[in-house]
Design a protein around this motif. Structure first.
Motif, PDB file in Angstrom:
ATOM      1  N   GLY A  16      -1.311  -0.157  -2.326  1.00  0.00           N
ATOM      2  CA  GLY A  16      -0.410  -1.091  -1.653  1.00  0.00           C
ATOM      3  C   GLY A  16       1.047  -0.905  -2.011  1.00  0.00           C
ATOM      4  O   GLY A  16       1.848  -1.829  -1.864  1.00  0.00           O
ATOM      5  N   LYS A  17       1.422   0.291  -2.434  1.00  0.00           N
ATOM      6  CA  LYS A  17       2.802   0.526  -2.880  1.00  0.00           C
ATOM      7  C   LYS A  17       3.828   0.224  -1.794  1.00  0.00           C
ATOM      8  O   LYS A  17       4.843  -0.418  -2.064  1.00  0.00           O
ATOM      9  CB  LYS A  17       2.955   1.976  -3.375  1.00  0.00           C
ATOM     10  N   THR A  18       3.554   0.646  -0.569  1.00  0.00           N
ATOM     11  CA  THR A  18       4.499   0.405   0.523  1.00  0.00           C
ATOM     12  C   THR A  18       4.584  -1.080   0.864  1.00  0.00           C
ATOM     13  O   THR A  18       5.678  -1.641   0.971  1.00  0.00           O
ATOM     14  CB  THR A  18       4.109   1.230   1.758  1.00  0.00           C
ATOM     15  N   THR A  19       3.455  -1.725   0.999  1.00  0.00           N
ATOM     16  CA  THR A  19       3.435  -3.153   1.338  1.00  0.00           C
ATOM     17  C   THR A  19       4.088  -3.990   0.245  1.00  0.00           C
ATOM     18  O   THR A  19       4.944  -4.835   0.515  1.00  0.00           O
ATOM     19  CB  THR A  19       1.979  -3.626   1.570  1.00  0.00           C
ATOM     20  N   ILE A  20       3.700  -3.748  -0.997  1.00  0.00           N
ATOM     21  CA  ILE A  20       4.253  -4.503  -2.131  1.00  0.00           C
ATOM     22  C   ILE A  20       5.736  -4.170  -2.294  1.00  0.00           C
ATOM     23  O   ILE A  20       6.548  -5.045  -2.581  1.00  0.00           O
ATOM     24  CB  ILE A  20       3.481  -4.204  -3.439  1.00  0.00           C
ATOM     25  N   GLY A  21       6.083  -2.912  -2.096  1.00  0.00           N
ATOM     26  CA  GLY A  21       7.484  -2.501  -2.193  1.00  0.00           C
ATOM     27  C   GLY A  21       8.368  -3.250  -1.211  1.00  0.00           C
ATOM     28  O   GLY A  21       9.455  -3.707  -1.566  1.00  0.00           O
ATOM     29  N   ARG A  22       7.889  -3.380   0.020  1.00  0.00           N
ATOM     30  CA  ARG A  22       8.661  -4.131   1.024  1.00  0.00           C
ATOM     31  C   ARG A  22       8.843  -5.590   0.604  1.00  0.00           C
ATOM     32  O   ARG A  22       9.922  -6.161   0.739  1.00  0.00           O
ATOM     33  CB  ARG A  22       7.977  -4.058   2.383  1.00  0.00           C
ATOM     34  N   LEU A  23       7.772  -6.197   0.102  1.00  0.00           N
ATOM     35  CA  LEU A  23       7.855  -7.598  -0.327  1.00  0.00           C
ATOM     36  C   LEU A  23       8.800  -7.756  -1.525  1.00  0.00           C
ATOM     37  O   LEU A  23       9.599  -8.701  -1.571  1.00  0.00           O
ATOM     38  CB  LEU A  23       6.458  -8.126  -0.679  1.00  0.00           C
ATOM     39  N   LYS A 162       1.130 -10.744  -1.012  1.00  0.00           N
ATOM     40  CA  LYS A 162       2.148 -11.663  -1.544  1.00  0.00           C
ATOM     41  C   LYS A 162       1.822 -12.065  -2.971  1.00  0.00           C
ATOM     42  O   LYS A 162       2.718 -12.201  -3.807  1.00  0.00           O
ATOM     43  CB  LYS A 162       2.290 -12.896  -0.652  1.00  0.00           C
ATOM     44  N   SER A 163       0.556 -12.235  -3.261  1.00  0.00           N
ATOM     45  CA  SER A 163       0.124 -12.571  -4.619  1.00  0.00           C
ATOM     46  C   SER A 163       0.436 -11.421  -5.580  1.00  0.00           C
ATOM     47  O   SER A 163       0.921 -11.642  -6.698  1.00  0.00           O
ATOM     48  CB  SER A 163      -1.380 -12.873  -4.626  1.00  0.00           C
ATOM     49  N   VAL A 164       0.174 -10.192  -5.149  1.00  0.00           N
ATOM     50  CA  VAL A 164       0.465  -9.020  -5.979  1.00  0.00           C
ATOM     51  C   VAL A 164       1.976  -8.894  -6.195  1.00  0.00           C
ATOM     52  O   VAL A 164       2.430  -8.631  -7.313  1.00  0.00           O
ATOM     53  CB  VAL A 164      -0.106  -7.730  -5.349  1.00  0.00           C
ATOM     54  N   ALA A 165       2.751  -9.092  -5.143  1.00  0.00           N
ATOM     55  CA  ALA A 165       4.216  -9.009  -5.265  1.00  0.00           C
ATOM     56  C   ALA A 165       4.730 -10.063  -6.245  1.00  0.00           C
ATOM     57  O   ALA A 165       5.590  -9.763  -7.082  1.00  0.00           O
ATOM     58  CB  ALA A 165       4.880  -9.164  -3.901  1.00  0.00           C
ATOM     59  N   ASN A 166       4.207 -11.275  -6.162  1.00  0.00           N
ATOM     60  CA  ASN A 166       4.626 -12.327  -7.097  1.00  0.00           C
ATOM     61  C   ASN A 166       4.216 -11.987  -8.523  1.00  0.00           C
ATOM     62  O   ASN A 166       4.984 -12.202  -9.468  1.00  0.00           O
ATOM     63  CB  ASN A 166       4.045 -13.684  -6.697  1.00  0.00           C
TER      64      ASN A 166
END
Length: 189
Positions: A16-23, A162-166
């Motif tokens: 999820g590097k791209t998704t988490i990176g964007r968040l 969103k949970s991972v980004a937080n």
């Protein structure tokens, strides 16, 4: 979190590097880059084509040039998602360790990687043979290398982006606070 350095995300495909990176970039109000997309834009071709024409070694050379450029020529603070194999070259690991960036390893189990990559045809290393066996083999080789370069490790399995980004933001804050406390303690000796 005004003083957060550049953030570099490493980890296996499907973490999820791209998704988490964007968040993360949205939360920190900074530009987001995906090294694979930068490589594709510079080459004028997609990753599977580069692998087909130049082989993995040709792609890895492009990856090193892109990483060096992104780390050395940024006037702004960024969030950078890297390809899963970025850690395979000694030169890249040295670049990651020696930069002033904060490296976040997004950990994902082989089962999670398999689930997240099962419908993708944009991953050259999974196009031949048994994807699960390939992911297992890659994990055994790469997991220690991700850990070697990481300042922070965040597990991504079975978590909403969103949970991972937080969770990543919290881990980054804790790391920076610990680093600042350590620095101040050594300066005041």
């Amino acid at each position: 979190m005004i003083n957060v350095p550049n953030i570099i995300l490493v980890g296996p495909m499907g973490a999820g590097k791209t998704t988490i990176g964007r968040l993360l970039s949205q939360s920190l109000a900074r530009e987001f880059y995906d090294s694979d997309k930068v490589i594709e834009e510079n080459a004028g071709a997609d990753i599977p084509w580069i692998f087909d024409k130049e082989g993995e070694e040709g792609f890895r050379k492009r990856e090193t040039c892109t990483l060096a450029h992104m780390l050395n020529h940024q006037d702004e603070r960024i969030v950078l998602a890297t390809g899963g194999g970025i850690v395979m070259r000694d030169e890249n690991r040295k670049l990651l360790r020696d930069s002033n960036a904060l490296v976040v390893y997004l950990y994902a189990s082989v089962a999670q990687q398999l689930y997240r990559t099962s419908k993708s045809n944009h991953r050259p290393l999974l196009q031949n043979g048994d994807p699960k066996a390939t992911l297992k083999k890659l994990f055994q080789v790469r997991d220690p290398l991700y850990r070697e370069v990481a300042n922070v490790i965040v597990e991504t399995d079975s978590r909403h982006p969103k949970s991972v980004a937080n969770k990543a933001l919290d881990a980054i804050k804790r790391h920076l606070k610990t680093e600042k406390t350590f620095f101040n303690a050594n300066v005041n000796r």
